[in-house]
Scaffold this motif. Structure first.
Motif, PDB file in Angstrom:
ATOM      1  N   TYR A 105       9.600  22.891   7.250  1.00 44.91           N
ATOM      2  CA  TYR A 105       9.269  24.207   6.282  1.00 44.91           C
ATOM      3  C   TYR A 105       8.378  25.013   6.804  1.00 44.91           C
ATOM      4  CZ  TYR A 105      12.285  21.711   2.916  1.00 44.91           C
ATOM      5  OH  TYR A 105      13.375  21.170   2.452  1.00 44.91           O
ATOM      6  N   TYR A 106       7.906  26.102   6.090  1.00 42.49           N
ATOM      7  CA  TYR A 106       6.701  26.885   6.423  1.00 42.49           C
ATOM      8  C   TYR A 106       5.500  26.052   6.294  1.00 42.49           C
ATOM      9  CZ  TYR A 106       3.430  30.421   5.795  1.00 42.49           C
ATOM     10  OH  TYR A 106       2.005  31.210   5.900  1.00 42.49           O
ATOM     11  N   SER A 107       5.425  25.428   5.138  1.00 43.05           N
ATOM     12  CA  SER A 107       4.109  24.704   4.870  1.00 43.05           C
ATOM     13  C   SER A 107       4.641  23.167   4.192  1.00 43.05           C
ATOM     14  CB  SER A 107       3.021  25.421   4.221  1.00 43.05           C
ATOM     15  OG  SER A 107       3.259  25.740   3.115  1.00 43.05           O
ATOM     16  N   VAL A 108       3.830  22.318   4.252  1.00 39.65           N
ATOM     17  CA  VAL A 108       3.821  20.946   3.390  1.00 39.65           C
ATOM     18  C   VAL A 108       2.617  20.565   3.005  1.00 39.65           C
ATOM     19  CG1 VAL A 108       4.652  18.601   3.505  1.00 39.65           C
ATOM     20  CG2 VAL A 108       6.016  20.355   5.055  1.00 39.65           C
ATOM     21  N   PHE A 109       2.487  20.617   1.848  1.00 37.29           N
ATOM     22  CA  PHE A 109       1.173  20.161   0.944  1.00 37.29           C
ATOM     23  C   PHE A 109       1.404  18.677   0.158  1.00 37.29           C
ATOM     24  CE2 PHE A 109      -1.569  20.032  -2.903  1.00 37.29           C
ATOM     25  CZ  PHE A 109      -2.987  19.958  -2.148  1.00 37.29           C
ATOM     26  N   ILE A 110       0.351  17.870   0.681  1.00 33.39           N
ATOM     27  CA  ILE A 110       0.907  16.391  -0.225  1.00 33.39           C
ATOM     28  C   ILE A 110      -0.565  16.119  -0.762  1.00 33.39           C
ATOM     29  CG2 ILE A 110       1.256  14.144   0.315  1.00 33.39           C
ATOM     30  CD1 ILE A 110       2.392  14.571   2.904  1.00 33.39           C
ATOM     31  N   ARG A 111      -0.401  15.531  -2.137  1.00 38.50           N
ATOM     32  CA  ARG A 111      -1.637  15.301  -2.865  1.00 38.50           C
ATOM     33  C   ARG A 111      -1.682  13.952  -3.266  1.00 38.50           C
ATOM     34  NH1 ARG A 111      -2.663  15.430  -8.576  1.00 38.50           N
ATOM     35  NH2 ARG A 111      -0.553  16.211  -8.838  1.00 38.50           N
ATOM     36  N   TYR A 112      -2.633  13.213  -3.266  1.00 33.42           N
ATOM     37  CA  TYR A 112      -2.804  11.824  -3.389  1.00 33.42           C
ATOM     38  C   TYR A 112      -3.805  11.635  -4.656  1.00 33.42           C
ATOM     39  CZ  TYR A 112      -1.000  11.697   1.337  1.00 33.42           C
ATOM     40  OH  TYR A 112      -0.513  12.053   2.499  1.00 33.42           O
ATOM     41  N   GLU A 113      -3.425  10.393  -5.653  1.00 32.77           N
ATOM     42  CA  GLU A 113      -4.302   9.938  -6.442  1.00 32.77           C
ATOM     43  C   GLU A 113      -4.385   8.542  -6.392  1.00 32.77           C
ATOM     44  OE1 GLU A 113      -3.404  11.018 -10.291  1.00 32.77           O
ATOM     45  OE2 GLU A 113      -3.086  13.279  -9.906  1.00 32.77           O
ATOM     46  N   TYR A 114      -5.494   7.823  -6.572  1.00 35.53           N
ATOM     47  CA  TYR A 114      -5.712   6.438  -6.321  1.00 35.53           C
ATOM     48  C   TYR A 114      -6.214   5.648  -7.680  1.00 35.53           C
ATOM     49  CZ  TYR A 114      -5.426   7.936  -1.444  1.00 35.53           C
ATOM     50  OH  TYR A 114      -5.031   8.534  -0.365  1.00 35.53           O
ATOM     51  N   ASP A 115      -6.319   4.356  -7.762  1.00 35.32           N
ATOM     52  CA  ASP A 115      -6.751   3.500  -8.897  1.00 35.32           C
ATOM     53  C   ASP A 115      -8.096   3.168  -8.578  1.00 35.32           C
ATOM     54  OD1 ASP A 115      -6.254   1.306  -7.400  1.00 35.32           O
ATOM     55  OD2 ASP A 115      -4.610   0.945  -8.669  1.00 35.32           O
ATOM     56  N   ASP A 116      -9.087   2.440  -9.520  1.00 37.24           N
ATOM     57  CA  ASP A 116     -10.206   2.022  -8.949  1.00 37.24           C
ATOM     58  C   ASP A 116     -10.247   0.779  -7.927  1.00 37.24           C
ATOM     59  OD1 ASP A 116      -9.138  -0.252 -10.392  1.00 37.24           O
ATOM     60  OD2 ASP A 116     -10.581  -0.023 -12.116  1.00 37.24           O
ATOM     61  N   LYS A 117      -8.997   0.308  -7.579  1.00 40.34           N
ATOM     62  CA  LYS A 117      -8.848  -0.467  -6.469  1.00 40.34           C
ATOM     63  C   LYS A 117      -8.441   0.097  -5.124  1.00 40.34           C
ATOM     64  CE  LYS A 117      -7.982  -4.377  -9.644  1.00 40.34           C
ATOM     65  NZ  LYS A 117      -7.047  -5.519  -9.965  1.00 40.34           N
ATOM     66  N   ASN A 118      -8.432   1.396  -5.214  1.00 40.37           N
ATOM     67  CA  ASN A 118      -7.961   2.149  -4.094  1.00 40.37           C
ATOM     68  C   ASN A 118      -6.549   2.110  -3.769  1.00 40.37           C
ATOM     69  OD1 ASN A 118     -10.581   3.316  -3.595  1.00 40.37           O
ATOM     70  ND2 ASN A 118     -11.124   1.434  -2.696  1.00 40.37           N
ATOM     71  N   ASN A 119      -5.769   1.556  -4.753  1.00 41.58           N
ATOM     72  CA  ASN A 119      -4.244   1.466  -4.636  1.00 41.58           C
ATOM     73  C   ASN A 119      -3.878   3.078  -4.932  1.00 41.58           C
ATOM     74  OD1 ASN A 119      -3.926  -1.149  -4.185  1.00 41.58           O
ATOM     75  ND2 ASN A 119      -4.284  -1.446  -6.451  1.00 41.58           N
ATOM     76  N   LEU A 120      -2.842   3.581  -4.059  1.00 38.86           N
ATOM     77  CA  LEU A 120      -2.240   4.927  -4.126  1.00 38.86           C
ATOM     78  C   LEU A 120      -1.370   4.811  -5.509  1.00 38.86           C
ATOM     79  CD1 LEU A 120      -1.419   7.736  -3.129  1.00 38.86           C
ATOM     80  CD2 LEU A 120       0.431   6.666  -2.157  1.00 38.86           C
ATOM     81  N   ILE A 121      -1.532   5.520  -6.537  1.00 38.73           N
ATOM     82  CA  ILE A 121      -0.759   5.450  -7.630  1.00 38.73           C
ATOM     83  C   ILE A 121       0.153   6.928  -8.123  1.00 38.73           C
ATOM     84  CG2 ILE A 121      -2.302   3.989  -8.710  1.00 38.73           C
ATOM     85  CD1 ILE A 121      -3.359   6.352 -10.300  1.00 38.73           C
ATOM     86  N   PHE A 122      -0.220   7.791  -7.107  1.00 31.08           N
ATOM     87  CA  PHE A 122       0.627   9.032  -7.518  1.00 31.08           C
ATOM     88  C   PHE A 122       0.457   9.839  -5.956  1.00 31.08           C
ATOM     89  CE2 PHE A 122       0.814  13.705  -8.566  1.00 31.08           C
ATOM     90  CZ  PHE A 122       2.095  13.495  -9.206  1.00 31.08           C
ATOM     91  N   GLN A 123       1.789  10.558  -6.049  1.00 32.66           N
ATOM     92  CA  GLN A 123       1.792  11.411  -4.578  1.00 32.66           C
ATOM     93  C   GLN A 123       2.709  12.521  -5.016  1.00 32.66           C
ATOM     94  OE1 GLN A 123       2.814   9.119  -1.792  1.00 32.66           O
ATOM     95  NE2 GLN A 123       3.366  10.778  -0.115  1.00 32.66           N
ATOM     96  N   GLU A 124       2.196  13.683  -4.580  1.00 35.87           N
ATOM     97  CA  GLU A 124       3.029  15.029  -4.675  1.00 35.87           C
ATOM     98  C   GLU A 124       3.013  15.614  -3.446  1.00 35.87           C
ATOM     99  OE1 GLU A 124       3.299  18.346  -8.065  1.00 35.87           O
ATOM    100  OE2 GLU A 124       1.369  18.300  -6.955  1.00 35.87           O
ATOM    101  N   VAL A 125       4.564  15.938  -3.160  1.00 33.99           N
ATOM    102  CA  VAL A 125       4.884  16.468  -2.047  1.00 33.99           C
ATOM    103  C   VAL A 125       5.422  18.011  -2.176  1.00 33.99           C
ATOM    104  CG1 VAL A 125       6.024  16.493   0.253  1.00 33.99           C
ATOM    105  CG2 VAL A 125       5.004  14.377  -0.623  1.00 33.99           C
TER     106      VAL A 125
END
Length: 320
Positions: free
Chosen positions: A248-268
């Motif tokens: 693609y022209y561009s790809v943006f990925i956003r991440y969120e983590y819990d208090d244990k540094n586990n990845l809990i959310f991701q948006e691409v």
């Protein structure tokens, strides 16, 4: 279909691989089951109907397997696919396949990996073999991974050498593709060595260059105070060059983590041009008390096709 959509996601992550530290437990090239990685790697096995020839394939579990992971994906309240993964005591995948019992069959393994480790338990060699006879061999030496891929007759198809910096970031790759006669048919060089670093080797900005030195893409990353990646955006210099496939022209990925540094959310978010969103994927993760992933909710919304997807995957762990 799900496979193509998530292969797209995997491709995106591979393109951004130079922005994150290399995982020392990264499986061999054909290992499609790295369920603990930041981006889910997805098996390429699709749902198999009842009583097919697949039921007669290999069902032998490797002796060094200590953990079985079953990934059951549901779409429209129906079982869509059921990959199974077996791992050894090092956390490396030693076999993979699918559980066909949901459709009247039995568990079928379609590939396995063999490993060698040094005296400190560090992986130095991996061989990945599929049920078709195709196989890959990878050597791990001094921040360099060298992989050779062969077809079912033993013919060399590709050679790939990947170089990492002192922090484990992917900075260079060189791939050679051979034709049926053994002559070089294609040669590709990926150069991610032009990067700006922050603390602890975290890449802030990385410019991928062509063999002639032109900038192909620029990736910009942000991190939280714990060193977790918060966002990564890759913008291509010339969208005309990457209109094929799932680029693609561009790809943006956003991440969120819990208090244990586990990845809990991701948006691409993938854009077809500077202002047009072509596809948006969201992934939500849940974990058990041991920090193991137990559920993934996946949604994909496409603005240029009818390929929208909504499904969830349940992960089950069985000690062997």
């Amino acid at each position: 279909m799900k496979i193509r959509k998530l292969v797209c996601l995997i491709t995106v992550c591979c393109l951004l691989a130079g922005c994150e530290k290399k995982n020392n437990d990264t499986p061999a090239v054909s290992d499609t089951s790295a369920t603990d990685n930041v981006i889910d790697t997805v098996t390429t096995t699709e749902m198999v109907p009842e009583n097919t020839e697949a039921d007669t394939k290999n069902t032998d579990i490797p002796e060094d397997a200590v953990l079985k992971i079953t990934e059951t994906t549901f779409r429209h309240s129906q079982v869509w696919e059921t990959p199974v993964i077996y791992r050894n005591a090092h956390g490396d995948t030693v076999a993979w396949g699918y559980d066909n019992s949901y459709f009247g069959g039995k568990e079928v393994l379609v590939g396995h990996n063999e490993y060698k480790y040094d005296e400190n338990g560090k992986k130095i060699y991996a061989k990945s073999i599929s049920d078709t006879g195709e196989y890959n061999e990878t050597e791990y030496r001094d921040n360099v991974e060298k992989t050779k891929s062969y077809d079912g007759t033993g013919r060399l198809k590709t050679e790939r050498e990947v170089t990492f910096d002192e922090y484990g970031n992917h900075i260079m790759s060189h791939t050679i593709v051979y034709d049926q006669e053994g002559a070089v048919s294609q040669e590709m060089l990926e150069d991610n060595s032009d990067c700006d670093y922050g603390e602890n080797g975290k890449i802030l900005v990385c410019r991928e260059r062509s063999e002639t030195g032109e900038i192909i893409s620029t990736t910009t990353n942000t991190y939280d105070d714990n060193g977790n990646m918060l966002s990564s955006e890759k913008v291509y210099a010339d969208s005309e060059k990457i209109k094929f496939g799932y680029f693609y022209y561009s790809v943006f990925i956003r991440y969120e983590y819990d208090d244990k540094n586990n990845l809990i959310f991701q948006e691409v978010i993938q854009k077809s041009d500077e202002n047009t969103v072509a596809n948006t994927d969201t992934l939500e993760y849940q974990y058990d008390e041991n920090g193991r992933k137990i559920r993934l909710d996946f949604k994909s919304v496409s603005t240029d096709s009818d390929m929208d997807i909504s499904e969830y995957t349940i992960y089950e762990y069985t000690q062997l």
